[in-house]
Design a protein around this motif. Structure first.
Motif, mmCIF file in Angstrom:
data_model
loop_
_atom_site.group_PDB
_atom_site.id
_atom_site.type_symbol
_atom_site.label_atom_id
_atom_site.label_comp_id
_atom_site.label_asym_id
_atom_site.label_seq_id
_atom_site.Cartn_x
_atom_site.Cartn_y
_atom_site.Cartn_z
ATOM 1 N N ALA A 33 -115.048 32.689 6.536
ATOM 2 C CA ALA A 33 -114.519 33.427 7.677
ATOM 3 C C ALA A 33 -113.139 33.980 7.330
ATOM 4 O O ALA A 33 -112.298 33.282 6.766
ATOM 5 N N THR A 39 -109.362 35.522 7.963
ATOM 6 C CA THR A 39 -108.304 35.062 8.851
ATOM 7 C C THR A 39 -107.704 36.166 9.699
ATOM 8 O O THR A 39 -106.834 35.914 10.507
ATOM 9 N N GLN A 50 -120.516 38.908 4.185
ATOM 10 C CA GLN A 50 -119.185 38.462 4.587
ATOM 11 C C GLN A 50 -118.276 38.075 3.420
ATOM 12 O O GLN A 50 -117.301 37.345 3.601
ATOM 13 N N ARG A 93 -107.171 40.798 22.741
ATOM 14 C CA ARG A 93 -108.252 39.945 22.253
ATOM 15 C C ARG A 93 -109.463 39.925 23.174
ATOM 16 O O ARG A 93 -110.559 39.538 22.769
ATOM 17 N N LYS A 128 -118.925 36.462 21.867
ATOM 18 C CA LYS A 128 -119.552 35.370 21.137
ATOM 19 C C LYS A 128 -119.322 35.586 19.646
ATOM 20 O O LYS A 128 -119.248 36.731 19.173
ATOM 21 N N SER A 129 -119.227 34.502 18.906
ATOM 22 C CA SER A 129 -119.120 34.613 17.459
ATOM 23 C C SER A 129 -120.368 35.300 16.917
ATOM 24 O O SER A 129 -121.496 34.951 17.274
ATOM 25 N N ASN A 178 -115.712 36.999 14.435
ATOM 26 C CA ASN A 178 -115.923 35.778 13.653
ATOM 27 C C ASN A 178 -115.597 34.517 14.441
ATOM 28 O O ASN A 178 -116.398 33.599 14.509
ATOM 29 N N ILE A 179 -114.393 34.467 15.026
ATOM 30 C CA ILE A 179 -113.951 33.254 15.715
ATOM 31 C C ILE A 179 -113.405 33.626 17.084
ATOM 32 O O ILE A 179 -112.667 34.612 17.225
ATOM 33 N N ILE A 180 -113.771 32.828 18.096
ATOM 34 C CA ILE A 180 -113.310 33.053 19.467
ATOM 35 C C ILE A 180 -112.679 31.780 20.008
ATOM 36 O O ILE A 180 -112.862 30.688 19.448
ATOM 37 N N ASP A 181 -111.945 31.907 21.107
ATOM 38 C CA ASP A 181 -111.439 30.707 21.771
ATOM 39 C C ASP A 181 -112.398 30.315 22.900
ATOM 40 O O ASP A 181 -113.501 30.877 23.028
ATOM 41 N N LEU A 208 -110.283 35.735 18.174
ATOM 42 C CA LEU A 208 -109.188 35.225 17.366
ATOM 43 C C LEU A 208 -109.233 35.798 15.947
ATOM 44 O O LEU A 208 -108.194 36.062 15.347
ATOM 45 N N GLU A 209 -110.436 35.954 15.399
ATOM 46 C CA GLU A 209 -110.593 36.512 14.057
ATOM 47 C C GLU A 209 -111.749 37.486 14.065
ATOM 48 O O GLU A 209 -112.804 37.205 14.634
#
Length: 543
Positions: free
Chosen positions: A94, A96, A125, A380, A385-386, A406-409, A415-416
């Protein structure tokens, strides 16, 4: 057969447990001819290294994934000839941020190995190349699906390479960059190749080339065929190059960029290629750093590490100059199609991006400028969803930028994220880019980027006076046969189907053009352009 989930190896395959040592132990223990099998699961791994004294035979069942741990630069290194990697999915670490450089690669085949086969694998990826196999002999890459931030297959100084029935898509650059003797590129599919790439390039000095049955659509370009010094009419002795039965649809640049002589082009179909010909500008948000043709500078040397000036940053962008121009410039404005000579070390961390063209410092030279392209997250959003794939919904584009979440809270805020495809933008550019769902159902909203646009493709490959090139672009070529091709378009801005360019001391001569079908072009089906006078030669207006 070794099952890595069984004792004494006991890999877990849950995507969380670090399975690096378990799989490496299995690799180390395998006897000659013994297959290492990964059953369905997600194996989180750092670098894996094959043995040098026996072939690596690595296979997976349906659903087997090897997922790279963060900061893994090369996931799998093959060190022995006759190795075989079969039916595995490789997923890069993943990222950054939306700045996907430092480059990571999936598979590296050590120099000089022979008989390596990679088949029915999926690679995604990775910010660098999927497969690097320099100086390889009889490399086979077959039935693979690859999506990367740079190239899918890179092989230099190789012999008897076969790329067959692969799918290359959503690429930062292109499907392949190959150099060697005996290259077969057959029955592959490429779509959404990068704005600064295309389907792929066969590099200078290569010979005995067959490119057949391939299909390219919605990408930077088709095939670029280079020669020994990029613009001479001399080819390696005993060389042949045949491009037959391929199709090219909606490519940003020409379907075939021809920088070599002694080529046969037959039975190919070109449909709406070089659509950039009618566009006043061409912009992308694919992150990268390329030399500015208007500011090459002088005195630089190969290996110089250069730093961008300007902007507000906690860490500036840096890159390596691989090959300066003859006078030490970052690029050679007289030969724009050969200027792909930088390697990004770090895209930097900016709150305010540099203004293009950006000055550079460091190294041995002075006066160099570059075009910097990147994007930061402004908002953001929420509800994502990722894995959501989003498309840019603002700005005028031929194809929009694509971003993967890629990344969520916990609230679904991004987030990414990762830029999959930089898009092609024209006209007035948005200072802020909003996104909508693309090919997925997403309930998220509110994600926006602040892009730093750079016209990378236009600056690297074209000049305004040559902005109306053909579906087939030939520069300084001799002894070329163009027969039985279909070359059509659906845009009145396309000037010609085939464009020859007399480039300085490399005049075009001895082309045989017969039995082709042309659409309607504003300046005729076939034109010759004199680079020295920046004008068309009207004597070549007949089609």
């Amino acid at each position: 057969m070794i099952d890595v989930k069984q004792p004494p190896y006991s890999a877990v395959g849950d995507g969380v447990t670090d399975d690096t040592q378990a799989i490496q132990n299995a690799i180390n223990a395998a006897q000659a001819g013994e297959v290492i099998m990964l059953s369905s699961g997600k194996y989180l791994c750092g670098p894996l290294v094959g043995r040098s004294d026996r072939p690596l035979l690595l296979t997976g069942t349906v659903g087997a994934q090897i997922i790279a741990k963060p900061n893994t630069r090369t996931l799998l290194t093959i060190r022995c000839s006759a190795s075989n990697v079969f039916q595995l999915e490789f997923v890069g670490a993943a990222l950054t941020s939306v700045q996907p450089f430092l480059a990571s690669s999936c598979i590296r085949v050590n120099d000089g190995l022979s008989g390596v086969v990679i088949q029915e694998c999926k690679v995604s990826q990775f910010s660098g190349a999927a497969i690097i196999a320099n100086a390889s002999i009889s490399l086979r890459v077959m039935n693979c699906d690859m999506s990367t931030g740079q190239l899918c297959v890179q092989a230099a100084r190789a012999r008897n390479i076969v790329l067959e029935r692969n799918t290359f898509h959503d690429l930062g650059q292109s499907g392949f960059a190959l150099h060697g003797d005996g290259i077969i590129i057959r029955d592959n599919v490429c779509y959404r190749a990068g704005p600064v790439g295309g389907f792929g390039a066969v590099q200078a000095g290569s010979k005995n080339i067959l490119i057949t049955g391939n299909h390219s659509t919605d990408g930077g370009g088709g095939f670029e065929l280079q020669n020994e010094n990029a613009l001479s009419a001399t080819e390696p002795s005993g060389s042949s190059c045949v491009v037959a039965g391929n199709s090219f649809t909606r490519t940003f640049a020409a379907g075939i960029d021809l920088f070599r002589s002694g080529v046969v082009l037959t039975g190919n179909v070109f449909n709406d290629c070089n659509f950039a010909a009618g566009l006043p500008t061409a912009f992308t948000v694919q992150p990268g750093i390329v030399p500015d043709l208007a500011g090459p500078g002088s005195g630089y040397q190969a290996g110089d590490i250069l730093t961008l000036g300007g902007g507000v940053f906690t860490r500036p962008a840096r890159f390596v100059l691989n090959a300066p121009s003859p006078n030490g410039g970052l690029c050679d404005p007289a030969r724009p199609a050969t200027n792909g000579n930088t390697y990004v070390i770090d895209m930097g961390d900016y709150s305010v991006f540099p203004t293009n063209p950006a000055n550079v410092t460091g190294g041995h030279g002075t006066g160099g400028k570059v075009i910097y392209t990147n994007a930061n997250i402004k908002a953001r959003g929420s509800g994502y969803k990722s894995g959501d794939v989003l498309r840019g919904s603002t700005g005028t584009s031929r194809f929009p930028v694509l971003v993967r979440v890629n990344i969520i809270d916990a609230n679904g805020a991004v987030l990414e994220a990762e830029i999959l495809f930089g898009g092609y933008y024209t006209g007035t550019l948005p200072t802020e880019m909003a996104f909508a769902a693309y090919d997925t159902v997403s309930s998220g909203s509110g994600f926006t980027l602040l892009p730093c646009f750079g016209n990378r493709y236009a600056m690297q490959y074209s000049k305004p006076s040559m902005a109306s090139g053909g579906s087939i672009l030939g520069i300084g070529n001799r002894n070329v046969i163009v027969s039985g091709n279909s070359i059509v378009n659906h845009s009145p801005s396309h000037d010609c189907g085939i464009l020859f360019v007399n480039f300085l001391n490399a005049p075009v001569s001895r082309w045989a053009i017969t039995g082709n079908v042309f659409g309607t072009f504003s300046k005729g089906a076939i034109k010759r352009y004199n680079f020295g006078t920046l004008s068309y030669d009207t004597a070549w207006g007949a089609g």
